[in-house]
Design a protein around this motif. Sequence first.
Motif, PDB file in Angstrom:
ATOM      1  N   GLY A   1      43.291  37.175  35.292  1.00 28.21           N
ATOM      2  CA  GLY A   1      42.668  38.247  36.080  1.00 28.21           C
ATOM      3  C   GLY A   1      41.795  39.114  35.192  1.00 28.21           C
ATOM      4  N   THR A   2      40.872  38.455  34.500  1.00 29.49           N
ATOM      5  CA  THR A   2      40.088  39.116  33.442  1.00 29.49           C
ATOM      6  C   THR A   2      39.030  40.074  33.973  1.00 29.49           C
ATOM      7  OG1 THR A   2      38.839  38.633  31.429  1.00 29.49           O
ATOM      8  CG2 THR A   2      38.401  37.222  33.299  1.00 29.49           C
ATOM      9  N   GLY A   3      38.599  39.908  35.239  1.00 34.10           N
ATOM     10  CA  GLY A   3      37.570  40.797  35.817  1.00 34.10           C
ATOM     11  C   GLY A   3      36.287  40.701  35.012  1.00 34.10           C
TER      12      GLY A   3
ATOM     13  N   LEU B   1      38.144  41.966  30.374  1.00 36.75           N
ATOM     14  CA  LEU B   1      39.073  42.897  29.720  1.00 36.75           C
ATOM     15  C   LEU B   1      40.506  42.421  29.903  1.00 36.75           C
ATOM     16  CD1 LEU B   1      37.287  46.067  31.129  1.00 36.75           C
ATOM     17  CD2 LEU B   1      37.331  45.413  28.720  1.00 36.75           C
TER      18      LEU B   1
ATOM     19  N   ASP C   1      39.698  34.081  36.219  1.00 35.25           N
ATOM     20  CA  ASP C   1      39.619  34.978  37.383  1.00 35.25           C
ATOM     21  C   ASP C   1      39.366  34.136  38.627  1.00 35.25           C
ATOM     22  OD1 ASP C   1      39.301  38.273  37.515  1.00 35.25           O
ATOM     23  OD2 ASP C   1      38.571  37.217  39.295  1.00 35.25           O
ATOM     24  N   SER C   2      39.857  34.646  39.756  1.00 38.87           N
ATOM     25  CA  SER C   2      39.769  33.863  40.993  1.00 38.87           C
ATOM     26  C   SER C   2      38.443  34.079  41.718  1.00 38.87           C
ATOM     27  CB  SER C   2      40.929  34.238  41.923  1.00 38.87           C
ATOM     28  OG  SER C   2      40.944  35.630  42.130  1.00 38.87           O
ATOM     29  N   ILE C   3      37.659  35.061  41.311  1.00 43.61           N
ATOM     30  CA  ILE C   3      36.418  35.363  42.046  1.00 43.61           C
ATOM     31  C   ILE C   3      35.208  34.749  41.338  1.00 43.61           C
ATOM     32  CG2 ILE C   3      34.922  37.251  42.880  1.00 43.61           C
ATOM     33  CD1 ILE C   3      37.437  38.869  43.363  1.00 43.61           C
TER      34      ILE C   3
ATOM     35  N   LYS D   1      32.398  36.831  39.716  1.00 49.60           N
ATOM     36  CA  LYS D   1      32.803  37.435  38.437  1.00 49.60           C
ATOM     37  C   LYS D   1      32.714  36.402  37.318  1.00 49.60           C
ATOM     38  CE  LYS D   1      35.818  40.980  40.373  1.00 49.60           C
ATOM     39  NZ  LYS D   1      37.032  41.756  40.260  1.00 49.60           N
TER      40      LYS D   1
ATOM     41  N   GLY E   1      39.579  30.399  39.141  1.00 52.53           N
ATOM     42  CA  GLY E   1      40.651  29.898  40.007  1.00 52.53           C
ATOM     43  C   GLY E   1      41.821  30.862  40.046  1.00 52.53           C
ATOM     44  N   ARG E   2      42.750  30.569  40.939  1.00 51.46           N
ATOM     45  CA  ARG E   2      43.987  31.362  41.033  1.00 51.46           C
ATOM     46  C   ARG E   2      44.929  30.900  39.932  1.00 51.46           C
ATOM     47  NH1 ARG E   2      45.194  35.235  45.254  1.00 51.46           N
ATOM     48  NH2 ARG E   2      47.310  34.672  44.685  1.00 51.46           N
ATOM     49  N   VAL E   3      45.635  31.832  39.341  1.00 52.57           N
ATOM     50  CA  VAL E   3      46.518  31.497  38.214  1.00 52.57           C
ATOM     51  C   VAL E   3      47.593  30.484  38.627  1.00 52.57           C
ATOM     52  CG1 VAL E   3      47.992  33.548  38.566  1.00 52.57           C
ATOM     53  CG2 VAL E   3      47.895  32.450  36.328  1.00 52.57           C
ATOM     54  N   GLU E   4      48.061  30.586  39.879  1.00 53.56           N
ATOM     55  CA  GLU E   4      49.128  29.676  40.322  1.00 53.56           C
ATOM     56  C   GLU E   4      48.641  28.212  40.266  1.00 53.56           C
ATOM     57  OE1 GLU E   4      47.831  32.283  41.928  1.00 53.56           O
ATOM     58  OE2 GLU E   4      49.195  33.175  43.389  1.00 53.56           O
TER      59      GLU E   4
ATOM     60  N   ARG F   1      45.705  42.730  32.336  1.00 56.32           N
ATOM     61  CA  ARG F   1      45.504  44.184  32.384  1.00 56.32           C
ATOM     62  C   ARG F   1      45.068  44.540  33.799  1.00 56.32           C
ATOM     63  NH1 ARG F   1      40.833  47.453  31.432  1.00 56.32           N
ATOM     64  NH2 ARG F   1      41.387  49.503  30.632  1.00 56.32           N
ATOM     65  N   GLY F   2      45.869  45.389  34.424  1.00 52.31           N
ATOM     66  CA  GLY F   2      45.494  45.888  35.758  1.00 52.31           C
ATOM     67  C   GLY F   2      45.537  44.853  36.849  1.00 52.31           C
TER      68      GLY F   2
ATOM     69  N   TYR G   1      53.662  34.620  36.875  1.00 56.32           N
ATOM     70  CA  TYR G   1      52.364  33.991  36.592  1.00 56.32           C
ATOM     71  C   TYR G   1      52.332  33.433  35.160  1.00 56.32           C
ATOM     72  CZ  TYR G   1      50.075  36.367  40.624  1.00 56.32           C
ATOM     73  OH  TYR G   1      49.687  36.809  41.859  1.00 56.32           O
TER      74      TYR G   1
HETATM   75  C1  LIG Z   1      41.895  45.169  38.902  1.00 59.43           C
HETATM   76  S1  LIG Z   1      41.098  43.762  38.251  1.00 59.43           S
HETATM   77  C2  LIG Z   1      41.420  43.945  36.527  1.00 59.43           C
HETATM   78  C3  LIG Z   1      40.339  43.318  35.702  1.00 59.43           C
HETATM   79  C4  LIG Z   1      40.489  43.446  34.187  1.00 59.43           C
HETATM   80  N1  LIG Z   1      41.651  42.773  33.689  1.00 59.43           N
HETATM   81  C5  LIG Z   1      40.453  44.893  33.722  1.00 59.43           C
HETATM   82  O1  LIG Z   1      41.366  45.329  33.025  1.00 59.43           O
HETATM   83  O2  LIG Z   1      39.480  45.586  34.054  1.00 59.43           O
HETATM   84  C6  LIG Z   1      42.160  42.396  38.701  1.00 59.43           C
HETATM   85  C7  LIG Z   1      41.467  41.041  38.600  1.00 59.43           C
HETATM   86  O3  LIG Z   1      42.461  40.022  38.743  1.00 59.43           O
HETATM   87  C8  LIG Z   1      41.935  38.965  39.519  1.00 59.43           C
HETATM   88  N2  LIG Z   1      43.098  38.289  40.126  1.00 59.43           N
HETATM   89  C9  LIG Z   1      44.036  38.850  40.938  1.00 59.43           C
HETATM   90  N3  LIG Z   1      44.987  37.940  41.278  1.00 59.43           N
HETATM   91  C10 LIG Z   1      44.632  36.781  40.648  1.00 59.43           C
HETATM   92  C11 LIG Z   1      45.208  35.466  40.621  1.00 59.43           C
HETATM   93  N4  LIG Z   1      46.312  35.178  41.311  1.00 59.43           N
HETATM   94  N5  LIG Z   1      44.602  34.522  39.865  1.00 59.43           N
HETATM   95  C12 LIG Z   1      43.457  34.819  39.171  1.00 59.43           C
HETATM   96  N6  LIG Z   1      42.875  36.036  39.176  1.00 59.43           N
HETATM   97  C13 LIG Z   1      43.445  37.000  39.908  1.00 59.43           C
HETATM   98  C14 LIG Z   1      40.985  39.645  40.512  1.00 59.43           C
HETATM   99  O4  LIG Z   1      39.976  38.782  40.970  1.00 59.43           O
HETATM  100  C15 LIG Z   1      40.415  40.798  39.671  1.00 59.43           C
HETATM  101  O5  LIG Z   1      39.199  40.432  39.052  1.00 59.43           O
END
Ligand SMILES: C[S@@+](CC[C@H](N)C(=O)[O-])C[C@H]1O[C@@H](n2cnc3c(N)ncnc32)[C@H](O)[C@@H]1O
Length: 230
Positions: free
Chosen positions: A72-74, A77, A95-97, A100, A121-124, A140-141, A151
């Motif tokens: 979930g690197t966004g 970070l 990251d799943s989006i 991004k 992709g989704r971590v799962e 993070r976050g 996860y």
């Molecule tokens: C709040 S953001 C945090 C981003 C970054 N880590 C930061 O500290 O700014 C959460 C991120 O996790 C990703 N995410 C949430 N659930 C996820 C999953 N199951 N697999 C992959 N990415 C995921 C979202 O797409 C989003 O970009």
Amino acid sequence: MKLKEIDSGIVANLIDENKEKLMYYAHILAKANARARLTGSDDPIEIFDVHVMDCAMALPLLPGNAWVVDVGTGGGLPGIVWAICRNDLSVVLLDSIRKKCELLSDMIQHLGLKNVQVCCGRVEEFALSNFERYDVAAARGVSHLGILLEYFSPLVKKGGRCLAFKGPRAFEELREFYGREGKLGWSGLEVWKYDLDERELFIFTWQKSRDAEMKLPRRVGIPEKRPWWR
Ligand SMILES: C[S@@+](CC[C@H](N)C(=O)[O-])C[C@H]1O[C@@H](n2cnc3c(N)ncnc32)[C@H](O)[C@@H]1O
């Protein structure tokens, strides 16, 4: 629970040595933020002082030459900060989006980073084809501490570590499952405390010491729907 102190001298040295590139990253992240919500701020100085500095705090906790996955690197970070400061690391940004991930690939090219790979992709699902491949899994976050532990478990090899950046509320999350995380193969909790921007922040780490007692990864969405500790 005894809190451990981060060695801020090591952090300060690594930031000084890589300041130019970290600042450049803060600028391109601020610019990319206009195209997809990657981080809370559009101001490069604030991104540097709050987000880059926060991610850097974990640098002394990362073993040498480690394979790292940032779940979930966004906007990258903590993974991009770590890859800039530590060229011994091999970092996967997950990251799943898709949008991004495209922006992350552009940023990595601009930064000329050779030790980073972007996976969308989704971590799962990612964990199915990357079972126990990493020395370190981090986030993070992203989610509740207990869900993060689920996860992380299939991603980390035995002897490896997981690492979660959290605020003070994480202690309430921890209380929900504390003492039962061995079910996922985790042991040896350490909580590292630091102050940043007048806030008390924490890094929670565990070691993967054995196989999980349940079959992991579970299907997409199940970790949140049916928390393993309830
Ligand atoms: C709040 S953001 C945090 C981003 C970054 N880590 C930061 O500290 O700014 C959460 C991120 O996790 C990703 N995410 C949430 N659930 C996820 C999953 N199951 N697999 C992959 N990415 C995921 C979202 O797409 C989003 O970009």
